[in-house]
Design an enzyme around this catalytic site. Structure first.
Site, PDB file in Angstrom:
ATOM      1  N   HIS A 178      10.103  -3.935   4.362  1.00  0.00           N
ATOM      2  CA  HIS A 178      10.589  -4.803   3.294  1.00  0.00           C
ATOM      3  C   HIS A 178      12.115  -4.745   3.240  1.00  0.00           C
ATOM      4  O   HIS A 178      12.738  -3.861   3.843  1.00  0.00           O
ATOM      5  CB  HIS A 178       9.990  -4.416   1.942  1.00  0.00           C
ATOM      6  CG  HIS A 178      10.122  -2.970   1.581  1.00  0.00           C
ATOM      7  ND1 HIS A 178      11.324  -2.352   1.411  1.00  0.00           N
ATOM      8  CD2 HIS A 178       9.179  -2.014   1.364  1.00  0.00           C
ATOM      9  CE1 HIS A 178      11.135  -1.092   1.092  1.00  0.00           C
ATOM     10  NE2 HIS A 178       9.830  -0.841   1.075  1.00  0.00           N
TER      11      HIS A 178
HETATM   12  P1  TYD Z   1       5.717   0.854  -0.977  1.00  0.00           P
HETATM   13  O1  TYD Z   1       6.934   0.087  -1.366  1.00  0.00           O
HETATM   14  O2  TYD Z   1       4.676   0.148  -0.192  1.00  0.00           O
HETATM   15  O3  TYD Z   1       6.152   2.171  -0.207  1.00  0.00           O
HETATM   16  P2  TYD Z   1       6.981   2.270   1.172  1.00  0.00           P
HETATM   17  O4  TYD Z   1       8.119   1.346   1.066  1.00  0.00           O
HETATM   18  O5  TYD Z   1       7.416   3.682   1.222  1.00  0.00           O
HETATM   19  O6  TYD Z   1       6.072   1.945   2.309  1.00  0.00           O
HETATM   20  O7  TYD Z   1       5.085   1.467  -2.309  1.00  0.00           O
HETATM   21  C1  TYD Z   1       3.747   1.888  -2.410  1.00  0.00           C
HETATM   22  C2  TYD Z   1       3.262   1.656  -3.838  1.00  0.00           C
HETATM   23  O8  TYD Z   1       4.013   2.434  -4.770  1.00  0.00           O
HETATM   24  C3  TYD Z   1       3.394   0.213  -4.271  1.00  0.00           C
HETATM   25  O9  TYD Z   1       2.234  -0.125  -5.022  1.00  0.00           O
HETATM   26  C4  TYD Z   1       4.588   0.206  -5.202  1.00  0.00           C
HETATM   27  C5  TYD Z   1       4.606   1.614  -5.764  1.00  0.00           C
HETATM   28  N1  TYD Z   1       5.971   2.120  -6.051  1.00  0.00           N
HETATM   29  C6  TYD Z   1       6.384   2.317  -7.358  1.00  0.00           C
HETATM   30  O10 TYD Z   1       5.626   2.067  -8.315  1.00  0.00           O
HETATM   31  N2  TYD Z   1       7.623   2.795  -7.594  1.00  0.00           N
HETATM   32  C7  TYD Z   1       8.486   3.081  -6.582  1.00  0.00           C
HETATM   33  O11 TYD Z   1       9.652   3.520  -6.842  1.00  0.00           O
HETATM   34  C8  TYD Z   1       8.070   2.854  -5.227  1.00  0.00           C
HETATM   35  C9  TYD Z   1       8.997   3.149  -4.087  1.00  0.00           C
HETATM   36  C10 TYD Z   1       6.803   2.383  -5.002  1.00  0.00           C
END
Ligand code: TYD
Length: 140
Positions: free
Chosen positions: A53
């Site tokens: 992302h």
């Molecule tokens: P995600 O963005 O997919 O993690 P990464 O970028 O590490 O692969 O996040 C996984 C889940 O956690 C998603 O449902 C969003 C939630 N989340 C939060 O609620 N707060 C946060 O600060 C982060 C980074 C993720």
């Protein structure tokens, strides 16, 4: 824009002594922003690709406080791969770069500092949308 001018490799000081190591990261001093959020990623196996992302508002500093991982940073025109493998090493990422984290070692604990509270709406999770927004030339 040259991607090497966008991210920064940071090297934190070691305040350790004979009792062990101590690394301090102070917001707006050791890193370029005030810290609003801290999260950490562990237990991802070596086949997993995380991230995938870009963020409209969030800047991050990534630190592998244990183990190692790789980060692919893509600004829509070019990409760089940075290996995080030392607890005193930080990777600063600005807004509007696409990032993938992968190749996690079994003992990887990836600490992430952010300048924002979490807001799912500022995430761009579609690569084509990212390319459109930055006017980029890359394709996946
Ligand atoms: P995600 O963005 O997919 O993690 P990464 O970028 O590490 O692969 O996040 C996984 C889940 O956690 C998603 O449902 C969003 C939630 N989340 C939060 O609620 N707060 C946060 O600060 C982060 C980074 C993720």
């Amino acid at each position: 824009m040259n991607i090497k001018d966008q991210y920064k490799i940071l090297e934190f000081g070691d305040l350790g002594d004979e009792r062990g190591k101590l690394v301090v990261v102070e917001g707006a001093q050791d890193i370029p922003f005030e810290i609003k959020r801290v999260f950490y990623i562990y237990g991802s196996d070596s086949q997993v690709v995380r991230g995938q992302h870009a963020n409209r508002n969030s800047e991050f500093v990534l630190i592998n406080v244990s183990g190692s991982s790789k980060v692919r940073v893509d600004n829509g025109f070019e990409e760089e791969i940075i290996e995080l493998n030392r607890p005193r090493m930080g990777l600063y990422l600005p807004t509007m770069v696409w990032k993938d984290m992968y190749d996690f070692s079994e003992d990887s604990v990836l600490l992430v500092l952010a300048n924002t509270h979490y807001d799912g709406h500022e995430y761009i999770r579609d690569y084509d949308e990212f390319i459109k927004e930055v006017g980029g030339t890359r394709r996946r």
